[in-house]
Motif scaffolding. Sequence first.
Motif, PDB file in Angstrom:
ATOM      1  N   GLN A  93       0.832  -1.210   0.000  1.00 46.30           N
ATOM      2  CA  GLN A  93       0.000   0.000   0.000  1.00 46.30           C
ATOM      3  C   GLN A  93       0.863   1.256   0.000  1.00 46.30           C
ATOM      4  N   TRP A  94       1.884   1.250   0.855  1.00 39.08           N
ATOM      5  CA  TRP A  94       2.757   2.427   0.925  1.00 39.08           C
ATOM      6  C   TRP A  94       3.476   2.649  -0.401  1.00 39.08           C
ATOM      7  N   ARG A  95       4.001   1.588  -1.000  1.00 40.50           N
ATOM      8  CA  ARG A  95       4.736   1.706  -2.258  1.00 40.50           C
ATOM      9  C   ARG A  95       3.842   2.250  -3.365  1.00 40.50           C
ATOM     10  N   GLU A  96       2.612   1.757  -3.437  1.00 36.67           N
ATOM     11  CA  GLU A  96       1.694   2.237  -4.464  1.00 36.67           C
ATOM     12  C   GLU A  96       1.404   3.723  -4.286  1.00 36.67           C
ATOM     13  N   GLN A  97       1.204   4.142  -3.013  1.00 32.56           N
ATOM     14  CA  GLN A  97       0.973   5.566  -2.761  1.00 32.56           C
ATOM     15  C   GLN A  97       2.209   6.390  -3.117  1.00 32.56           C
ATOM     16  N   ALA A  98       3.400   5.868  -2.776  1.00 31.54           N
ATOM     17  CA  ALA A  98       4.632   6.598  -3.074  1.00 31.54           C
ATOM     18  C   ALA A  98       4.820   6.754  -4.583  1.00 31.54           C
ATOM     19  N   LEU A  99       4.551   5.707  -5.334  1.00 28.87           N
ATOM     20  CA  LEU A  99       4.698   5.797  -6.789  1.00 28.87           C
ATOM     21  C   LEU A  99       3.686   6.773  -7.385  1.00 28.87           C
ATOM     22  N   ARG A 100       2.470   6.817  -6.806  1.00 26.76           N
ATOM     23  CA  ARG A 100       1.488   7.806  -7.277  1.00 26.76           C
ATOM     24  C   ARG A 100       1.977   9.226  -7.004  1.00 26.76           C
ATOM     25  N   ARG A 101       2.552   9.433  -5.832  1.00 28.50           N
ATOM     26  CA  ARG A 101       3.061  10.767  -5.502  1.00 28.50           C
ATOM     27  C   ARG A 101       4.212  11.151  -6.423  1.00 28.50           C
TER      28      ARG A 101
END
Length: 765
Positions: free
Chosen positions: A602-610
């Motif tokens: 979840q964190w990685r997906e959010q980081a890549l979106r950012r």
Amino acid sequence: MTSSELATTDVPAGASGASGTTTTGPAREKSPGSAEGATRGPARPVTTGDRAHGTFRRDIEGLRGVAVLLVVLYHAGVPLFGGGYVGVDVFYVISGFVVTSVLLREYATDGTISILGFYARRARRLLPAAVLVLITTLLAAWWWLPLQLQWIATQAIASAAYCVNFLLARNSVDYLDTMRRESPLEHYWSLAVEEQFYLCWPLLLLALLGWPRLLRRRRARSTSARSQPARTGPAWLQPARSWWRPGDLRPVLVVVAGVAVLSFALCVWLTATSPGYAYFGSPARAWQLLAGVLIALGAGAVSRLPARLAAGMAWTGLAAVLAAALLFDSTTPFPGYPALLPVAGAALVIAAGCAPHSGGAGGLLALRPLQWIGRLSYSWYLWHWPFLVIGAALLGGHGTIWQNLGLVGGALVAAAGTYLLVEAPLRRRRRAARPWRTVGLAAVASAAVVAVAVPALATKPTLVGPGRPVDTAATLAASADVERDLTRLVAASADAGPVPANLTPPLPEVTTDIPAVFHDGCVVLRITDTGTDHPCGYGDPAAAQTVVLFGDSHAGSWFPAVRRLADERGWRLVVMVKGFCSAASVRFHLDSVNRPYDECVQWREQALRRIGELRPAMVVTSSTNYTFGDPVGVFTDRDQVWTDGWARTVDEIRSTGSEVVLIGDVPWLPPTVVDCLALHLTDARACHGPVSDVVLEPRRRQMIADVARDRGALVVDPTPWFCTSTVCPALVGNVVTLRDGNHISATYSRLLWRVLDERIGLLGA
């Protein structure tokens, strides 16, 4: 560590009743009518059905031997015993059974339980050896582990107060604390769990047993004496009659079973949500002790089992314990549901021994070697972990299995001496000791531990090497070819002997030489956190170019170098770092929480979106190649799974128009590398690591580098900045490179900004 403990229990002869409880040690009292063979070993065949009053339960003594062997072999790193930590669960079941049997017998004989007397017996049995090991370990740490002395002293005080398990549970949820080096006193956690049980259980049992009498008296007072003669209590309480009847103890059984079920449910829930509290917390471990309690409460009924069934139960139980030790490993979600296997196994062995039978596992457990090891199990457990931890530091952190076996063998010798000189003499004097005096001496003994530990808390060791001063920072700052001169420094340090006198920072401060980004809220340290909205911007917010530092804690270790580079280039730096969370797009099982690490996904997906929203000029990413768990799903080649994951991450970042810089993993020296330097100030070479041992996953490293280059990323291999072609020194010039064996010290990271600039500076120009 993690880690295990035991607390064997001394039961007076004649206290076994129908359940046939046990004593430990060669000098055991005999009640009238007990046979000499019950203590010394009979000439007739051994069976587990010896259940006359005062009979010594050899099967339980042997089970103790099996349990401590499993724990010791596991800690020594012996192959096949990856689940040897289940030995502690076996000890919990034994303790619950033996202690409850003694308390029930006392209540049946005297009509009450002497709480003070019980605490005095526990203190005589457990405290002398525990205090001896605590003080000895503190003194040894003062000499051999000076850099860990304050942490060890803190654990010693908590151990003396029997609350170290909560200290370890609290630290287990802090990422920076989980990276702390193993302490020689961590194994006291389970002794604390048992002592907390001993503190509460006699009081609860006395209340449960006394409730019928209290109720009867209240009824008697409310009824006319003429129509309802007063009674003295339930018939089963009369010493002249049977001390146990199922009907009388049924309410106690129900209450205990209910509490055990609640504790097990809590254990399962915490194993999934907070593994540290599940492993170390007494509420989540209580059901294992209560399993033994339930057997003691039902021993009368169990004693009537058919002999053939009892023999089968014993073999099944022993097989279950051994299966858990052989099949479990660090990836097992423990304790949780898997703990049922060793607990049920131990319960079956103990319950089977309550019924007369032959041909069961009792004959195997009664073998003299297991009896001897079982007798020494408590002391051996106390000694083996300090021997292993301190021994590893003395060996430079490179102890082999054979060296570890030698260390635990030395611990066994120490255990034998402790038993003969401390435990046995005090046990022989138990009748002469008054309870209040024993409890008072116990308090004095605990105070002695504190008296030794408190000065250690205020001790700040000064460790200065005798080597010629070297200035790594000045050398690199004045260099015209910084990478060339750095590799020369690495080679010189690999051959140099003494630690430089001007080590920067000083050796006692190396482990706390942590990049500021870990302390200012920019790194996600809690495993369960998934958000990326931390205030992670550095430099001028209006800068023309933005650079992102992205990955796990190894990426965070590069922060001082990247921050200095960003300042020199006038970039804005945004940090997106989460502990234990690789930047590679792989869903993997995190061993420390014993489940898939979905928070990382979840964190990685959010980081890549950012990153997609920021559209930075460059993303600098790095993660460890040594993963803390296997990928989730079916696969045949782990290296290929991780390579494909990095390919997906690089592709996604590149799709936003950003350049990608992938910095390879650093070498992994032993986590005790700093302690090793403290012990080898005159020859630091003892602490260096061969490239073949410390540059991990070479095939995976090469596969990832190749696929990243194919997708347009710039790959930077930092190995030459830490190692020669054959060895990775623990320090370069006057700077320790890795503060804990695998994270770059902030000082060394800061010095690497120029070599990093030579590699990646043009990308952001």
